[in-house]
Design a protein around this motif. Structure first.
Motif, PDB file in Angstrom:
ATOM      1  N   CYS A 114      -7.511  -0.967   0.231  1.00 54.60           N
ATOM      2  CA  CYS A 114      -6.470  -1.458   1.123  1.00 54.60           C
ATOM      3  C   CYS A 114      -7.109  -1.994   2.396  1.00 54.60           C
ATOM      4  O   CYS A 114      -7.848  -1.281   3.070  1.00 54.60           O
ATOM      5  N   CYS A 129       0.828  -1.206   0.000  1.00 50.76           N
ATOM      6  CA  CYS A 129       0.000   0.000   0.000  1.00 50.76           C
ATOM      7  C   CYS A 129       0.867   1.263   0.000  1.00 50.76           C
ATOM      8  O   CYS A 129       1.776   1.387   0.806  1.00 50.76           O
ATOM      9  N   HIS A 138       0.032   3.526   3.476  1.00 49.59           N
ATOM     10  CA  HIS A 138       0.500   3.253   4.836  1.00 49.59           C
ATOM     11  C   HIS A 138       1.703   2.321   4.742  1.00 49.59           C
ATOM     12  O   HIS A 138       1.965   1.727   3.701  1.00 49.59           O
TER      13      HIS A 138
HETATM   14 ZN   LIG Z   1      -3.093   0.990   3.118  1.00 50.35          ZN
END
Ligand SMILES: [Zn+2]
Length: 323
Positions: free
Chosen positions: A58, A37, A40
């Motif tokens: 996500c 991702c 993050h």
């Molecule tokens: Zn994420």
């Protein structure tokens, strides 16, 4: 086309998997695609892209949406800015919206695009630059492919041109094309061959300039701007990324002329950093396209030192996997 209609048209022309692959290394997972991702920090992929629905999601941070949501979130753009960017990429023409003001990013970009055409036109007019191009062995095809240009001697060539085209002084300065001086702003680039620096989608964000005589400094890049972060930008990435995926590796040369000459000779997976060494930001960009990186630096002491610094970085994955 209304902005709603245009958004639908853009979506129908762009494939979300292809688009997100420019930013995230995606691997097939059943009918979908999976990757780390970008929103993050994670070590195990929980970022999914669904080609059938043309959406991403996500499971780690719950980010999700369509190609517009992704672009807005990833590039920090408003919806109209993301629409303008994706429409250009999809070849969809937007009607100027009444009451819609261009964002700063778009204004800077427009100035850089206009500057690129100016430099290209100047190259065609300059005998001395033409002779230099011949001496370096650059073919007309290469000059065209890399949009190489020239700016003659003088402090206000580009500035005057852009002002005539309606660009405001502060936009020209913020775009990194002029700097403030005691007696008013003046051109960053003077009497140089100009190499447009493109983002990975092939849009100009900055310039590199090389003197064609013994002047100093030999190479000069645009100052950093909203559009251009030097440590994040690789020369010729947009020209090379397809070949990198196909060939399975990326080659990194020392400077833009080295990279251009490789391309001219048919080796088209070659990029160059804009300083002497690779940065963590560069590596992260390259690793989206390939896992193998070959360094092609000069054998002189500067080249060896740059190669050594780059190698140290590559051997220390912590430095670039946690960006
Ligand atoms: Zn994420």
């Amino acid at each position: 086309m209304s902005s709603d209609g245009a958004a639908e048209e853009v979506k129908s022309r762009l494939d979300i998997v292809e688009h997100i692959s420019d930013y995230v290394q995606l691997k097939r997972s059943g009918a979908n695609y999976k990757g780390l991702c970008p929103f993050h920090n994670e070590k195990t992929p929980s970022f999914m892209v669904h080609p059938a629905k043309q959406i991403f999601h996500c499971f780690g941070c719950n980010a999700g949406g369509d190609v517009f949501t992704f672009t807005m979130k990833h590039e920090g753009l408003s919806f109209p800015e993301a629409l303008a960017l994706l429409a250009r990429r999809a070849g969809v023409e937007l009607k100027p919206q009444s009451g819609y003001k261009k964002g700063e990013r778009e204004r800077l970009k427009a100035a850089v695009v206009e500057a690129m055409s100016f430099f290209q036109a100047e190259l065609k007019r300059s005998k001395v630059a033409g002779e230099y191009i011949n001496k370096r062995g650059l073919t007309p095809e290469t000059v065209k492919e890399f949009s190489i240009g020239y700016v003659p001697q003088g402090w206000h060539n580009l500035l005057n041109h852009l002002k005539k085209k309606g660009f405001k002084e502060d936009v020209i300065i913020k775009a990194g094309l002029a700097v403030k001086g005691d007696r008013g702003p003046y051109d960053v680039f003077r009497a140089r061959l100009i190499f447009p620096i493109l983002d990975m989608h092939g849009e100009p964000v900055a310039f590199g300039g090389r003197v064609i005589d013994d002047g100093q400094p030999k190479y000069l890049n645009s100052p950093e701007s909203t559009l251009f972060k030097k440590s994040d930008t690789l020369y010729a990435l947009s020209h090379s990324r397809e070949a990198m995926r196909k060939e399975g590796f990326a080659a990194v040369s020392e400077g833009y002329l080295d990279a251009i000459m490789c391309h001219q000779h048919g080796i088209v997976n070659v990029v160059a950093p804009l300083g002497t060494a690779l940065t963590a930001g560069h590596l992260k960009k390259l690793l989206r396209h390939t896992e193998d990186i070959v360094l092609v630096f000069d054998g002189d002491s500067a080249g060896v030192a740059a190669a050594r610094r780059s190698l140290n970085l590559i051997m220390d994955p912590v430095s670039y996997t946690h960006l």
